[in-house]
Design an enzyme around this catalytic site. Structure first.
Site, PDB file in Angstrom:
ATOM      1  N   ALA A  63      50.779  -6.922   7.039  1.00 42.62           N
ATOM      2  CA  ALA A  63      50.378  -6.648   5.581  1.00 42.62           C
ATOM      3  C   ALA A  63      48.903  -5.559   5.754  1.00 42.62           C
ATOM      4  O   ALA A  63      48.420  -5.719   6.548  1.00 42.62           O
ATOM      5  CB  ALA A  63      50.163  -7.842   4.936  1.00 42.62           C
ATOM      6  N   GLY A 102      53.140  -9.769   8.974  1.00 39.50           N
ATOM      7  CA  GLY A 102      54.074  -9.434   8.253  1.00 39.50           C
ATOM      8  C   GLY A 102      55.121  -8.453   8.866  1.00 39.50           C
ATOM      9  O   GLY A 102      56.323  -8.449   8.429  1.00 39.50           O
ATOM     10  N   GLU A 105      57.375 -10.796  10.788  1.00 42.08           N
ATOM     11  CA  GLU A 105      58.174 -11.490   9.768  1.00 42.08           C
ATOM     12  C   GLU A 105      58.998 -10.818   9.162  1.00 42.08           C
ATOM     13  O   GLU A 105      60.267 -11.151   8.906  1.00 42.08           O
ATOM     14  CB  GLU A 105      57.151 -11.856   8.595  1.00 42.08           C
ATOM     15  CG  GLU A 105      56.164 -12.824   9.193  1.00 42.08           C
ATOM     16  CD  GLU A 105      55.191 -13.299   7.878  1.00 42.08           C
ATOM     17  OE1 GLU A 105      54.469 -12.615   7.635  1.00 42.08           O
ATOM     18  OE2 GLU A 105      55.140 -14.543   7.758  1.00 42.08           O
ATOM     19  N   GLU A 125      47.762 -13.586  12.184  1.00 40.94           N
ATOM     20  CA  GLU A 125      47.222 -14.008  10.953  1.00 40.94           C
ATOM     21  C   GLU A 125      45.863 -15.048  11.253  1.00 40.94           C
ATOM     22  O   GLU A 125      44.985 -14.964  10.076  1.00 40.94           O
ATOM     23  CB  GLU A 125      48.213 -14.685   9.893  1.00 40.94           C
ATOM     24  CG  GLU A 125      49.191 -13.765   9.232  1.00 40.94           C
ATOM     25  CD  GLU A 125      50.415 -13.627  10.099  1.00 40.94           C
ATOM     26  OE1 GLU A 125      50.173 -13.918  11.282  1.00 40.94           O
ATOM     27  OE2 GLU A 125      51.286 -12.925   9.621  1.00 40.94           O
TER      28      GLU A 125
HETATM   29  C1  3H9 Z   1      49.546 -10.417   7.699  1.00 37.98           C
HETATM   30  O1  3H9 Z   1      50.320  -9.610   7.933  1.00 37.98           O
HETATM   31  C2  3H9 Z   1      49.936 -11.582   6.660  1.00 37.98           C
HETATM   32  C3  3H9 Z   1      51.241 -11.754   6.412  1.00 37.98           C
HETATM   33  O2  3H9 Z   1      51.596 -12.874   7.254  1.00 37.98           O
HETATM   34  C4  3H9 Z   1      51.909 -12.212   5.067  1.00 37.98           C
HETATM   35  C5  3H9 Z   1      51.826 -11.092   4.002  1.00 37.98           C
HETATM   36  C6  3H9 Z   1      52.451 -11.544   2.652  1.00 37.98           C
HETATM   37  N1  3H9 Z   1      45.958  -3.405   7.189  1.00 37.98           N
HETATM   38  O3  3H9 Z   1      42.775  -0.887  15.215  1.00 37.98           O
HETATM   39  P1  3H9 Z   1      42.892   0.496  15.065  1.00 37.98           P
HETATM   40  C7  3H9 Z   1      43.577   0.405  10.223  1.00 37.98           C
HETATM   41  S1  3H9 Z   1      48.181 -10.521   8.044  1.00 37.98           S
HETATM   42  C8  3H9 Z   1      45.072  -2.230   6.897  1.00 37.98           C
HETATM   43  O4  3H9 Z   1      41.721   1.267  15.434  1.00 37.98           O
HETATM   44  P2  3H9 Z   1      44.618   0.580  17.434  1.00 37.98           P
HETATM   45  C9  3H9 Z   1      42.424   0.307  10.973  1.00 37.98           C
HETATM   46  O5  3H9 Z   1      41.420  -0.406  10.077  1.00 37.98           O
HETATM   47  C10 3H9 Z   1      48.064  -8.730   8.985  1.00 37.98           C
HETATM   48  N2  3H9 Z   1      44.764  -1.457   7.777  1.00 37.98           N
HETATM   49  O6  3H9 Z   1      44.149   0.987  15.953  1.00 37.98           O
HETATM   50  C11 3H9 Z   1      41.980   1.776  11.212  1.00 37.98           C
HETATM   51  O7  3H9 Z   1      41.693   2.219  10.093  1.00 37.98           O
HETATM   52  P3  3H9 Z   1      40.619   3.666  10.404  1.00 37.98           P
HETATM   53  C12 3H9 Z   1      48.391  -9.102  10.188  1.00 37.98           C
HETATM   54  C13 3H9 Z   1      44.910  -1.489   9.136  1.00 37.98           C
HETATM   55  O8  3H9 Z   1      45.767   1.484  17.776  1.00 37.98           O
HETATM   56  C14 3H9 Z   1      43.451   2.143  11.677  1.00 37.98           C
HETATM   57  O9  3H9 Z   1      44.390   1.307  10.856  1.00 37.98           O
HETATM   58  N3  3H9 Z   1      48.189  -7.968  11.184  1.00 37.98           N
HETATM   59  C15 3H9 Z   1      45.464  -2.560   9.633  1.00 37.98           C
HETATM   60  O10 3H9 Z   1      43.314   0.250  18.381  1.00 37.98           O
HETATM   61  C16 3H9 Z   1      43.834   1.998  13.332  1.00 37.98           C
HETATM   62  O11 3H9 Z   1      43.545   0.510  13.712  1.00 37.98           O
HETATM   63  C17 3H9 Z   1      47.172  -7.541  12.035  1.00 37.98           C
HETATM   64  O12 3H9 Z   1      46.239  -8.655  11.875  1.00 37.98           O
HETATM   65  C18 3H9 Z   1      46.030  -3.461   8.612  1.00 37.98           C
HETATM   66  N4  3H9 Z   1      46.996  -4.618   8.876  1.00 37.98           N
HETATM   67  O13 3H9 Z   1      45.230  -1.010  17.130  1.00 37.98           O
HETATM   68  C19 3H9 Z   1      47.098  -6.408  12.745  1.00 37.98           C
HETATM   69  N5  3H9 Z   1      45.827  -2.619  10.901  1.00 37.98           N
HETATM   70  O14 3H9 Z   1      41.368   4.522  11.233  1.00 37.98           O
HETATM   71  C20 3H9 Z   1      45.766  -5.825  12.557  1.00 37.98           C
HETATM   72  C21 3H9 Z   1      44.922  -1.510  11.153  1.00 37.98           C
HETATM   73  O15 3H9 Z   1      40.246   4.065   8.953  1.00 37.98           O
HETATM   74  N6  3H9 Z   1      45.765  -4.575  13.254  1.00 37.98           N
HETATM   75  N7  3H9 Z   1      44.420  -0.862  10.201  1.00 37.98           N
HETATM   76  O16 3H9 Z   1      39.400   2.905  11.159  1.00 37.98           O
HETATM   77  C22 3H9 Z   1      45.681  -4.460  14.646  1.00 37.98           C
HETATM   78  O17 3H9 Z   1      45.413  -5.428  15.546  1.00 37.98           O
HETATM   79  C23 3H9 Z   1      45.431  -2.991  15.314  1.00 37.98           C
HETATM   80  O18 3H9 Z   1      44.958  -2.076  14.460  1.00 37.98           O
HETATM   81  C24 3H9 Z   1      46.644  -2.458  15.826  1.00 37.98           C
HETATM   82  C25 3H9 Z   1      46.452  -0.938  16.119  1.00 37.98           C
HETATM   83  C26 3H9 Z   1      47.009  -3.211  17.230  1.00 37.98           C
HETATM   84  C27 3H9 Z   1      48.018  -2.344  14.983  1.00 37.98           C
END
Ligand code: 3H9
Length: 655
Positions: A63, A102, A105, A125
């Site tokens: 999400a 998400g 999911e 999460e």
């Molecule tokens: C969820 O899903 C809840 C659900 O169960 C329920 C829903 C109803 N949102 O980390 P990076 C941005 S909870 C917004 O540098 P990498 C990040 O800020 C969510 N922005 O890259 C950055 O922005 P900027 C569960 C996000 O390649 C850019 O993307 N998901 C999100 O080193 C690049 O990110 C997580 O917890 C996001 N979800 O790593 C996953 N994710 O360029 C969280 C990233 O402006 N994300 N951004 O600085 C990660 O773990 C890593 O970002 C990922 C990529 C592994 C995906």
């Protein structure tokens, strides 16, 4: 079709493509787009199956975390996923990159899952203070064994495609082109008939109450006051004991309640703070220098750890020690670290051999003549380090970056020992350097933008979190830590004992208290640091002698079998030491303090207020660029509980 989801149809198979850079995070527009795609697919009777795929570097990474501070806008993800499950045709998720939160999911709502071999799948999460909010805890245990589900949901750690296949989370790992194989899978599925939706299947296991009670005990102990891991376990428990529709509702209610919690706000703040640590403005647009060949001076714990970290990132490393024997020992130490990574499955045999082939330990500085960057990690002594820097000045290329791994010393003074001070920076690693994520990049006054940009580029290469710090005694982290460590010694003089201070810190969420940490690291280095300004210390400055008295008795910590605690027969856990209590009581008496009992809250109030006052000074003096940089430093370098967001966040500061 609503941007950012498109549908194309070929030979009766719909290809539904999500495209929302950079990580395909689920926005309101995307939820609407997927719902519209389901309607399109269901309405077109020429379509026999659908493949859900993502453009760009990854499948849906979850999400959109930026939307969490706002009221949820329809359509809600759980409803979108139920629509996929109820679709007229079977849906296959084609997963590359990371399917997280998400995103996973979404894949679980599809009727089949195929992943690229390098894909990772997880429900992170809990790391954001949440539980899955779109049926993750309900569908997961209908595909995988309960212990696997618990591990994924309560730790948030993603699993690799091969493991996901083994546990039943996915059905196939692609051998070649992911989307082509997903289409072939969809055609096969259409022939054999769409399988039952995951949420309609029975759970793979329904463990008894004893199992759940034991799990809760273990997970609560590991969580150290963070609520989400236990909540995630409870959601899983509900998912196999409640009727499915009630389990969905209960999970969603839990997700929404946690989303508004203080812990979730703190963890969300940390997520962005870690990605936005400050850089000096003048480095914008400045190209870093090349970083292929590195040098390290000193093969002790720190030097070997830094060398290992560089090798693990593909760099070539020449390490210099004083003698051939010391160089051989350093070689062994680096080899041991890499072997440890291999044993933990983080490195293949081949990767370890390749890393060692890029490493050499020498007993001469001449080995550093062709290096792009050199980091010195010798004993914390100004004269010794000045000598090292004048040698580096002699042997290194004129454009090589020279860095010191000092924890406290004046980097300006070290820079002045070279003829080109603009290329000198501080790179303060934390031990063990190949594991700890934090890297303080210390900026002496003369440092060039290019030298600083190269420091940040090195951090990125080593997958560390860089925090810029100005020159002062202890930079950001050690300066704040020294302040609250002093305060803890005053608390001892006034009535508490080390084990009470440590227990209060553990209750607050630290893995270890300050006294156990000092014993682990050794008390002698801090003792040497305290001796430096002893002669010039103002007579009226409050100074506790307790730690000095321990050191004078040879109680230098765990390595000497005695420190703040006693360590019998090499035990790792210390026991309260009567000799230490005696010294503390003597000091209280000498100073005329009437000892009084402290509650854990009183201890933490004292620690936090000193920590926060010092942090404010660090910010006001420009030693840290922003409050969140201080929080990242204290969380990643000094064990401040992440779910409390750091001392500045806890004090109400925002950037
Ligand atoms: C969820 O899903 C809840 C659900 O169960 C329920 C829903 C109803 N949102 O980390 P990076 C941005 S909870 C917004 O540098 P990498 C990040 O800020 C969510 N922005 O890259 C950055 O922005 P900027 C569960 C996000 O390649 C850019 O993307 N998901 C999100 O080193 C690049 O990110 C997580 O917890 C996001 N979800 O790593 C996953 N994710 O360029 C969280 C990233 O402006 N994300 N951004 O600085 C990660 O773990 C890593 O970002 C990922 C990529 C592994 C995906």
């Amino acid at each position: 079709m609503t941007f950012p989801v498109t549908v194309t149809v070929e030979n009766g198979i719909a290809l539904v493509t999500i495209d929302n850079p950079p990580v395909n995070a689920i926005s309101q527009a995307m939820r609407q787009g997927i719902l519209d795609a389901v309607a399109t697919v269901d309405a077109d009777t020429s379509i026999e199956a659908a493949v859900l795929t993502c453009a760009g570097r990854t499948f849906v990474a979850g999400a959109d975390i930026r939307e969490f501070g706002k009221p949820p806008e329809p359509p809600h993800l759980p409803d979108v996923l139920l629509a996929i499950e109820a679709s007229r045709v079977g849906w296959i998720a084609a997963i590359h990159g990371t399917a997280l939160g998400g995103g996973l999911e979404l894949a679980l709502a599809c009727h089949g899952r195929i992943a690229a071999p390098e894909a990772k799948l997880g429900l992170p999460e809990v790391t954001l203070g949440l539980v899955p909010g779109a049926g993750g805890t309900v569908r997961l245990p209908r595909l995988v064994a309960m212990q696997d589900a618990i591990d994924m949901v309560t730790t948030g750690k993603p699993v690799a495609a091969a493991k996901a296949l083994e546990t039943g989370l996915i059905d196939r790992v692609a051998k070649g082109n992911l989307v082509e194989e997903a289409i072939a899978y969809a055609v096969e599925m259409n022939r054999s008939g769409k399988p039952e939706a995951v949420s309609k299947r029975p759970p793979r296991e329904t463990p008894d109450d004893v199992f759940w009670r034991e799990q809760e005990k273990t997970i609560a102990a590991r969580a150290r006051g963070q609520d989400s891991p236990v909540e995630a376990l409870q959601a899983l428990h509900g998912s196999v004991t409640l009727p499915v529709d009630k389990a969905f509702d209960a999970e969603r209610a839990r997700f929404l309640r946690l989303r508004d919690s203080h812990q979730a706000a703190a963890l969300r703040y940390m997520f962005f703070a870690e990605r936005n640590t400050g850089r000096p403005r003048e480095t914008e647009g400045v190209d870093p220098q090349p970083l292929g060949k590195a040098g390290v001076i000193g093969g002790g714990t720190m030097g070997a750890g830094i060398a290992a970290s560089m090798l693990l990132s593909g760099m070539e490393v020449a390490l210099v020690e004083q003698t051939a024997e010391a160089a051989a020992k350093a070689n062994e130490r680096v080899d041991g670290i890499l072997d440890g990574s291999r044993k933990r499955g983080l490195l293949s045999d081949e990767a370890r051999d390749a890393a060692m082939a890029r490493f050499a330990a020498h007993d001469t500085y001449d080995a550093l003549a062709d290096r792009d960057i050199v980091v010195e990690a010798v004993f914390e002594d100004m004269d010794l380090k000045r000598e090292v820097f004048s040698e580096l000045n002699r042997v290194c290329r004129a454009d090589a970056i020279l860095a010191t791994n000092t924890s406290y010393l004046d980097v300006d003074e070290l820079a002045s020992a070279t003829s080109v001070p603009s290329r000198v920076i501080g790179l303060h690693f934390f031990s063990p350097a190949h594991i700890m994520k934090l890297l303080e990049i210390v900026r002496p006054h003369a440092a060039s933008p290019s030298a600083l940009a190269t420091g940040f580029a090195l951090a990125k290469k080593l997958k560390k979190i860089p925090v810029l710090a100005g020159v002062c005694d202890g930079f950001i982290g050690n300066r704040i830590m020294s302040a609250y460590r002093r305060e803890c010694d005053f608390i001892l003089e006034e009535g508490a004992l080390p084990q009470e201070v440590d227990a209060a810190m553990r209750d607050y969420g630290y893995a270890m208290g300050i006294y156990a940490v000092q014993d682990m690291a050794g008390l002698d280095i801090a003792w040497a640091m305290r001796k430096r300004p002893a002669a010039t210390r103002p007579a009226d400055e409050r100074y506790s002698r307790i730690a000095d008295r321990l050191c004078e008795l040879g109680r230098h910590g765990r390595k000497t079998g005695a420190g703040w605690y006693a360590y019998q027969d090499g035990a790792k856990a210390g026991r309260p030491a009567p000799a230490v209590e005696e010294i503390i009581l003597e000091e209280s008496a000498r100073l005329g303090y009437e000892r009084k009992p402290f509650t854990a809250d009183e201890i933490m109030d004292r620690i936090l207020s000193v920590m926060q006052a010092e942090a404010r000074a660090v910010l006001d003096e420009g030693i840290a660029l922003k409050a969140s940089d201080i929080d990242v430093t204290m969380v990643h370098g000094f064990g401040f509980p992440r779910h409390r967001g750091g001392p500045m966040f806890a004090a109400g500061y925002r950037d």
